[in-house]
Design a protein around this motif. Sequence first.
Motif, PDB file in Angstrom:
ATOM      1  N   ARG A  50       0.881  -1.501  -0.134  1.00  0.00           N
ATOM      2  CA  ARG A  50      -0.419   0.346   0.031  1.00  0.00           C
ATOM      3  C   ARG A  50       0.842   1.321  -0.034  1.00  0.00           C
ATOM      4  O   ARG A  50       1.900   0.971   0.160  1.00  0.00           O
ATOM      5  CB  ARG A  50      -1.285   0.248   1.507  1.00  0.00           C
ATOM      6  CG  ARG A  50      -1.814  -0.937   1.035  1.00  0.00           C
ATOM      7  CD  ARG A  50      -2.708  -1.145   2.673  1.00  0.00           C
ATOM      8  NE  ARG A  50      -3.578  -1.777   2.455  1.00  0.00           N
ATOM      9  CZ  ARG A  50      -4.421  -1.253   1.952  1.00  0.00           C
ATOM     10  NH1 ARG A  50      -5.673  -0.334   1.188  1.00  0.00           N
ATOM     11  NH2 ARG A  50      -6.165  -1.897   1.721  1.00  0.00           N
ATOM     12  N   CYS A  51       0.023   1.851  -0.429  1.00  0.00           N
ATOM     13  CA  CYS A  51       1.681   3.668  -0.430  1.00  0.00           C
ATOM     14  C   CYS A  51       1.220   4.252   1.019  1.00  0.00           C
ATOM     15  O   CYS A  51       0.133   4.548   1.699  1.00  0.00           O
ATOM     16  CB  CYS A  51       0.550   4.667  -1.267  1.00  0.00           C
ATOM     17  SG  CYS A  51       1.168   6.243  -0.699  1.00  0.00           S
ATOM     18  N   PRO A  52       2.626   3.990   1.319  1.00  0.00           N
ATOM     19  CA  PRO A  52       3.237   4.551   2.255  1.00  0.00           C
ATOM     20  C   PRO A  52       2.324   5.796   3.205  1.00  0.00           C
ATOM     21  O   PRO A  52       2.178   5.931   4.128  1.00  0.00           O
ATOM     22  CB  PRO A  52       4.596   4.469   3.182  1.00  0.00           C
ATOM     23  CG  PRO A  52       4.671   4.138   1.314  1.00  0.00           C
ATOM     24  CD  PRO A  52       4.119   3.963   0.447  1.00  0.00           C
ATOM     25  N   VAL A  53       2.098   7.192   2.089  1.00  0.00           N
ATOM     26  CA  VAL A  53       1.581   8.127   2.113  1.00  0.00           C
ATOM     27  C   VAL A  53       0.112   8.102   1.971  1.00  0.00           C
ATOM     28  O   VAL A  53      -0.192   8.897   3.127  1.00  0.00           O
ATOM     29  CB  VAL A  53       2.125   9.339   1.067  1.00  0.00           C
ATOM     30  CG1 VAL A  53       1.430  10.921   1.166  1.00  0.00           C
ATOM     31  CG2 VAL A  53       3.997   9.342   1.100  1.00  0.00           C
ATOM     32  N   CYS A  54      -0.501   7.504   1.520  1.00  0.00           N
ATOM     33  CA  CYS A  54      -1.973   8.096   1.141  1.00  0.00           C
ATOM     34  C   CYS A  54      -2.832   6.544   1.685  1.00  0.00           C
ATOM     35  O   CYS A  54      -3.725   6.920   1.531  1.00  0.00           O
ATOM     36  CB  CYS A  54      -2.291   8.590  -0.219  1.00  0.00           C
ATOM     37  SG  CYS A  54      -2.258   6.932  -1.450  1.00  0.00           S
ATOM     38  N   GLY A  55      -2.462   5.528   1.962  1.00  0.00           N
ATOM     39  CA  GLY A  55      -2.637   4.146   1.355  1.00  0.00           C
ATOM     40  C   GLY A  55      -3.118   2.950   0.768  1.00  0.00           C
ATOM     41  O   GLY A  55      -3.804   1.872   0.389  1.00  0.00           O
ATOM     42  N   TRP A  92       3.102   1.278  -8.143  1.00  0.00           N
ATOM     43  CA  TRP A  92       2.860   2.753  -8.633  1.00  0.00           C
ATOM     44  C   TRP A  92       1.760   3.357  -7.793  1.00  0.00           C
ATOM     45  O   TRP A  92       0.230   2.572  -7.573  1.00  0.00           O
ATOM     46  CB  TRP A  92       2.475   2.452 -10.126  1.00  0.00           C
ATOM     47  CG  TRP A  92       1.099   3.769 -10.284  1.00  0.00           C
ATOM     48  CD1 TRP A  92       0.114   4.175 -10.983  1.00  0.00           C
ATOM     49  CD2 TRP A  92       2.800   5.118 -10.775  1.00  0.00           C
ATOM     50  NE1 TRP A  92       0.436   5.694 -11.405  1.00  0.00           N
ATOM     51  CE2 TRP A  92       1.553   6.009 -11.235  1.00  0.00           C
ATOM     52  CE3 TRP A  92       3.697   5.186 -11.002  1.00  0.00           C
ATOM     53  CZ2 TRP A  92       1.675   7.163 -11.910  1.00  0.00           C
ATOM     54  CZ3 TRP A  92       4.411   7.020 -11.071  1.00  0.00           C
ATOM     55  CH2 TRP A  92       3.155   7.455 -11.572  1.00  0.00           C
ATOM     56  N   CYS A  93       1.161   3.776  -6.934  1.00  0.00           N
ATOM     57  CA  CYS A  93      -0.127   4.502  -6.654  1.00  0.00           C
ATOM     58  C   CYS A  93      -0.157   5.870  -7.562  1.00  0.00           C
ATOM     59  O   CYS A  93      -0.317   6.855  -7.953  1.00  0.00           O
ATOM     60  CB  CYS A  93       0.937   5.011  -5.286  1.00  0.00           C
ATOM     61  SG  CYS A  93      -0.716   6.692  -4.518  1.00  0.00           S
ATOM     62  N   ALA A  94      -2.015   5.072  -7.655  1.00  0.00           N
ATOM     63  CA  ALA A  94      -2.110   6.488  -8.598  1.00  0.00           C
ATOM     64  C   ALA A  94      -2.706   7.105  -8.170  1.00  0.00           C
ATOM     65  O   ALA A  94      -2.938   8.320  -8.869  1.00  0.00           O
ATOM     66  CB  ALA A  94      -3.262   5.270  -9.083  1.00  0.00           C
ATOM     67  N   ARG A  95      -3.483   7.089  -6.634  1.00  0.00           N
ATOM     68  CA  ARG A  95      -3.232   8.808  -6.596  1.00  0.00           C
ATOM     69  C   ARG A  95      -2.305  10.310  -5.930  1.00  0.00           C
ATOM     70  O   ARG A  95      -2.861  10.421  -6.436  1.00  0.00           O
ATOM     71  CB  ARG A  95      -3.872   9.052  -5.099  1.00  0.00           C
ATOM     72  CG  ARG A  95      -4.706  10.188  -4.545  1.00  0.00           C
ATOM     73  CD  ARG A  95      -5.132   9.391  -3.080  1.00  0.00           C
ATOM     74  NE  ARG A  95      -7.004   8.640  -3.252  1.00  0.00           N
ATOM     75  CZ  ARG A  95      -7.116   8.054  -2.153  1.00  0.00           C
ATOM     76  NH1 ARG A  95      -6.108   7.967  -1.095  1.00  0.00           N
ATOM     77  NH2 ARG A  95      -8.186   7.559  -2.260  1.00  0.00           N
ATOM     78  N   CYS A  96      -1.148   9.192  -5.716  1.00  0.00           N
ATOM     79  CA  CYS A  96       0.328  10.765  -5.323  1.00  0.00           C
ATOM     80  C   CYS A  96       0.925  10.729  -6.491  1.00  0.00           C
ATOM     81  O   CYS A  96       1.923  11.495  -7.259  1.00  0.00           O
ATOM     82  CB  CYS A  96       0.835   9.835  -4.563  1.00  0.00           C
ATOM     83  SG  CYS A  96       0.546   9.651  -2.967  1.00  0.00           S
ATOM     84  N   LYS A  97       0.741   9.286  -7.992  1.00  0.00           N
ATOM     85  CA  LYS A  97       1.353   9.323  -9.352  1.00  0.00           C
ATOM     86  C   LYS A  97       2.932   9.778  -8.793  1.00  0.00           C
ATOM     87  O   LYS A  97       3.423   9.986  -8.950  1.00  0.00           O
ATOM     88  CB  LYS A  97       0.894  11.347 -10.094  1.00  0.00           C
ATOM     89  CG  LYS A  97      -0.452  10.987 -10.217  1.00  0.00           C
ATOM     90  CD  LYS A  97      -0.727  10.639 -11.674  1.00  0.00           C
ATOM     91  CE  LYS A  97      -2.950  10.481 -11.909  1.00  0.00           C
ATOM     92  NZ  LYS A  97      -2.779  10.189 -11.258  1.00  0.00           N
ATOM     93  N   TRP A 113       5.907   6.266  -7.564  1.00  0.00           N
ATOM     94  CA  TRP A 113       6.891   4.980  -7.691  1.00  0.00           C
ATOM     95  C   TRP A 113       6.951   4.699  -5.857  1.00  0.00           C
ATOM     96  O   TRP A 113       7.832   6.014  -5.099  1.00  0.00           O
ATOM     97  CB  TRP A 113       7.641   4.592  -7.981  1.00  0.00           C
ATOM     98  CG  TRP A 113       7.538   4.245 -10.003  1.00  0.00           C
ATOM     99  CD1 TRP A 113       8.290   5.437 -10.559  1.00  0.00           C
ATOM    100  CD2 TRP A 113       7.029   3.154  -9.983  1.00  0.00           C
ATOM    101  NE1 TRP A 113       6.969   4.335 -11.771  1.00  0.00           N
ATOM    102  CE2 TRP A 113       7.107   3.358 -11.596  1.00  0.00           C
ATOM    103  CE3 TRP A 113       6.420   2.136  -9.754  1.00  0.00           C
ATOM    104  CZ2 TRP A 113       6.531   1.978 -12.821  1.00  0.00           C
ATOM    105  CZ3 TRP A 113       6.119   0.895 -10.763  1.00  0.00           C
ATOM    106  CH2 TRP A 113       5.833   1.029 -12.045  1.00  0.00           C
ATOM    107  N   ARG A 114       5.754   3.872  -5.759  1.00  0.00           N
ATOM    108  CA  ARG A 114       6.595   3.686  -3.829  1.00  0.00           C
ATOM    109  C   ARG A 114       7.247   2.011  -3.881  1.00  0.00           C
ATOM    110  O   ARG A 114       6.786   1.397  -4.074  1.00  0.00           O
ATOM    111  CB  ARG A 114       5.550   3.320  -3.187  1.00  0.00           C
ATOM    112  CG  ARG A 114       4.389   5.237  -3.279  1.00  0.00           C
ATOM    113  CD  ARG A 114       4.828   5.747  -2.304  1.00  0.00           C
ATOM    114  NE  ARG A 114       3.975   7.221  -2.597  1.00  0.00           N
ATOM    115  CZ  ARG A 114       4.608   8.736  -2.288  1.00  0.00           C
ATOM    116  NH1 ARG A 114       5.176   9.033  -2.195  1.00  0.00           N
ATOM    117  NH2 ARG A 114       3.985   9.556  -2.478  1.00  0.00           N
ATOM    118  N   PHE A 115       7.840   2.097  -2.553  1.00  0.00           N
ATOM    119  CA  PHE A 115       8.744   1.203  -1.870  1.00  0.00           C
ATOM    120  C   PHE A 115       7.929   1.317  -0.467  1.00  0.00           C
ATOM    121  O   PHE A 115       9.371   1.670   0.789  1.00  0.00           O
ATOM    122  CB  PHE A 115       9.829   1.485  -1.325  1.00  0.00           C
ATOM    123  CG  PHE A 115      10.709   1.530  -3.407  1.00  0.00           C
ATOM    124  CD1 PHE A 115      11.332  -0.322  -3.995  1.00  0.00           C
ATOM    125  CD2 PHE A 115      11.309   1.961  -3.633  1.00  0.00           C
ATOM    126  CE1 PHE A 115      11.729   0.106  -4.643  1.00  0.00           C
ATOM    127  CE2 PHE A 115      11.806   2.490  -4.806  1.00  0.00           C
ATOM    128  CZ  PHE A 115      12.100   1.030  -5.418  1.00  0.00           C
TER     129      PHE A 115
HETATM  130 ZN    ZN Z   1      -0.113   7.812  -2.307  1.00  0.00          ZN
END
Ligand code: ZN
Length: 473
Positions: free
Chosen positions: A73-78, A107-112, A114-116
């Motif tokens: 999951r995106c660590p910023v927006c979840g 890939w986080c589609a909300r934050c646009k 790439w996330r680890f």
């Molecule tokens: Zn995000």
Amino acid sequence: MCATASAVVLPRQFLSGVEAWVSQIETTLERTVQCADQGMGHLEEQLTVGTQELQRQALERAAQAKADATPPRCPVCGRPLTRKQRDHQRTVATRFGAVKIRRTRGWCARCKQWRFPADTALGLGATGTASPSLQEAAALLVAQMPVTEAAAILQRLTGIRCSPSTLEREARRQGQRAEEQREDLNAVLQDWEQLVQQAQAARPSGPRQPFTIVIEIDAWNIRERDGWGQSAALREAGQSPSRWHWVYGATCFRLDQRGQTASGRTLISERGYVMTRGGVEALRELLWAEAVRRGLLQAERVLVVADGAVWIWNLVADRFADAHQLLDYYHASQHLWTVAQALHGEGTAQARAWVEPLLKQLRAGPATKVIRRLEELRLPTDVTAAETVARERQYFQTHRGRLDYANATAQGWPLGSGAMESSCRQYQCRFKRPGQFWTAAGDEALLALHDFWRNGRWQQLFPHVGCSNPALN
Ligand SMILES: [Zn+2]
């Protein structure tokens, strides 16, 4: 918030490594025991040999297990990540040596972006190679001493080899993180409910008793390298680089937490510090937030002690308008001495004879007598001396309301800003080494690290601190 199920199983290979270490260390230790000129230091040193590799293996395995268990999951927006790719390898420098970790990228589609997610879970920065423990070591050492010394000490105490430039880069990175956290911490106080909560938390425990908050404010200067490489251009343009800059600082504490040692030295058991290169306005906001956390809003009385600098008393009028104000007694007495010397010459018996009764009077109060004495003075015929006397008279008139030393003594207040001045000296030891230059951004980062360390908030910056000590949990 710790999961109970364990995915960390150390392989058989690891256990045989432990066994090999045990048999080897027994031989080595035995040799030292027999050796007449080797002591406990040798035993301590030998016990560290070979353990690092075992610790490194255990760490690598545990870190990998944590990376594998991290939800994608995106660590910023979840938001769940898409376009997932596994096995992105990253090498991390740790206190036990280099560790390799494979993580999933998504890939986080909300934050646009790439996330680890595993990097966030492990506490690794987006940039840099240092593990949290090394991040802390860099921050701690570089905030206290020059980088070359820091690198040497790190290697001696831990065996970690780290170049001074890498160490400095990491310390700055942590310093910037400290600045951001400091901002977040203070921004919370803009919210009324949070402010009330924090104010209540700052109230001393036990039966409710009125207390006084003391604030001391001062400034010192720092040498910085302005406009790197532009010195020659500036010189040609007939300008000189201004390399000395002000650091503004303050300390605050509860009067009942100030005592004396058996030898008469002042000791303050708990106090807050703020230091900034960001100007008087930055200091004003940092100080107010720190004072709130130290009980400002619960205090029955607020006392500000400082020298005669105009900016200080403007800041006080702006943010601590109801505070009792006291001009540092030492500074006040120096100004009376200046008058004495203007009237009777430097180092003369007449100057001393003139000033001593006045100093006594200033201490015993009320200050109006001293001021009247200055106002009634006949100005000396010498122009410079007359100007000095007039200026000093104005000084005492300006600070008329800040000279009640008799009341201060009766209340047990400090008569001087010695607590702040000694803090400034400590910072100067770090920031004023000969041959060292700083940049404004670098300074502020290191000052922010000092803030966390000195204010007892190091654990907020490095949450792993104290986790191996059950008493702290
Ligand atoms: Zn995000």
